[in-house]
Design a protein around this motif. Structure first.
Motif: not given
Length: 343
Positions: A117-136
């Motif tokens: 299982c994984q949590p939601k992964i958001r970008s550290y630098s662009e806080r409102e965006l999902f991040e490349h490695a896994g997102a939701a």
């Protein structure tokens, strides 16, 4: 009693440990925190022992990447510390948030078939965006291309709650991966030959073939810097991504009679993608793709043996996303997970 071990793999990541480990300790809810160090040369171990005495430090003898490193670390925890019911494997460059653990554990406890299982992964630098490695949560299309809810190719969605649900996915990201310990050890853990990149997708694919499920938990969120150990501009990262994609697909693709036709298509598409590197003058990346292909050719006999064993062990067929995301994204202009599923 349900137990959890928080296990961070580190290689020359002292700045990340200094920045992000305090929040991990503050939100650990009494669960033990381990840092497995892959023979770092940046004084990570002495820094940990001096600064974070509550952290259990595991000194690995060498750097075997994400896959081999976690295999060694989790086996050490099982052998020397009695193991745990679950492990969570946050990257050293993950910023956790208050309450990030309990929603995932509650979800996994409520459904014993969930092994990852994984949590939601958001970008550290662009806080409102999902991040490349896994997102939701990740998926694989029928031609073997990986994508996520919240991130398809270079399109990153803003998180406005559209993926706050809990639901099955195809793969959970290694950036912050919760795993059921019994299943991890039962399956031999990650394929250490991958070293890093896509080993978690390969493992999620394999455990689903054994009847287990992979889920995303929308009530937990963490933030990921990305590229903490191997930056995206590093040609070795290009090599690992292209090689490991082929390794994973050969091992796991359904036996539908089209295996080599699909492999050939992927090889051709890799060649097409190399044109983008040529256009930018990134010749080391072009050479990395060539090396990745030859590494794959050399691995085929071993992969064939693995494929036969996995087929013998298989309990259920795993369904891939039935469309081509390349066609949908580039030809039809559907840039998000929602558009692709509604189109």
């Amino acid at each position: 009693m349900t137990t959890l071990a928080i296990v961070i793999l580190n290689y020359n990541g002292q700045p990340f440990l200094a920045k992000f480990l305090p929040a991990v300790l503050a939100t650990a809810d009494g669960h033990p925190v381990y840092v497995a160090d892959s023979a770092s040369t940046d004084n990570s171990v002495s820094f940990l022992r001096a600064t974070f005495p509550d952290v259990r430090v595991i000194e690995l003898p060498r750097n075997e990447g994400y896959a081999g490193g976690y295999n060694l670390a989790l086996d050490h925890i099982r052998t020397h510390y009695g193991g745990a019911t679950y492990y969570v494997l946050p990257n050293s460059d993950i910023e956790v948030t208050p309450g990030w653990i309990s929603p995932v554990l509650d979800l996994m406890e409520a459904n014993p078939t969930i092994a990852a299982c994984q949590p939601k992964i958001r970008s550290y630098s662009e806080r409102e965006l999902f991040e490349h490695a896994g997102a939701a949560g990740g998926f694989v299309d029928w031609l073997g291309y990986v994508f996520c809810r919240g991130r398809v190719f270079a399109t990153f969605e803003t998180d406005h709650g559209q993926y706050d649900d809990n639901r099955p996915i195809f793969w959970a990201t290694g950036a912050c991966l919760f795993v059921k310990a019994e299943v991890f050890h039962q399956t031999g853990g990650f394929d250490a030959s991958f070293f890093a990149h896509m080993e978690e997708i390969d493992w999620c694919w394999r455990i689903q073939r054994l009847g287990y499920q992979v889920w995303a938990c929308g009530q937990s969120t963490v933030y990921h810097v990305g590229g903490g150990t191997l930056h995206k501009s590093n040609p070795h990262k290009t090599f690992l991504n292209y090689r490991n994609s082929l390794l994973m697909l050969y091992k796991n693709w359904p036996a539908d009679g089209w295996l080599w036709a699909k492999i050939l298509f992927r090889l051709v598409m890799d060649g097409v993608s190399s044109l983008l590197f040529i256009r930018e003058g990134q010749w080391p990346d072009v050479w990395a793709i060539v090396r990745a292909h030859f590494a794959f050719y050399g691995a085929v006999p071993k992969l064939h043996r693995q494929r036969k064993v996995l087929k013998q062990q298989q309990i259920t067929e795993v369904k891939l996303y039935p469309k081509s995301i390349v066609w949908q994204y580039f030809a039809k202009g559907r840039k998000t997970f929602g558009e692709m599923n509604n189109g």
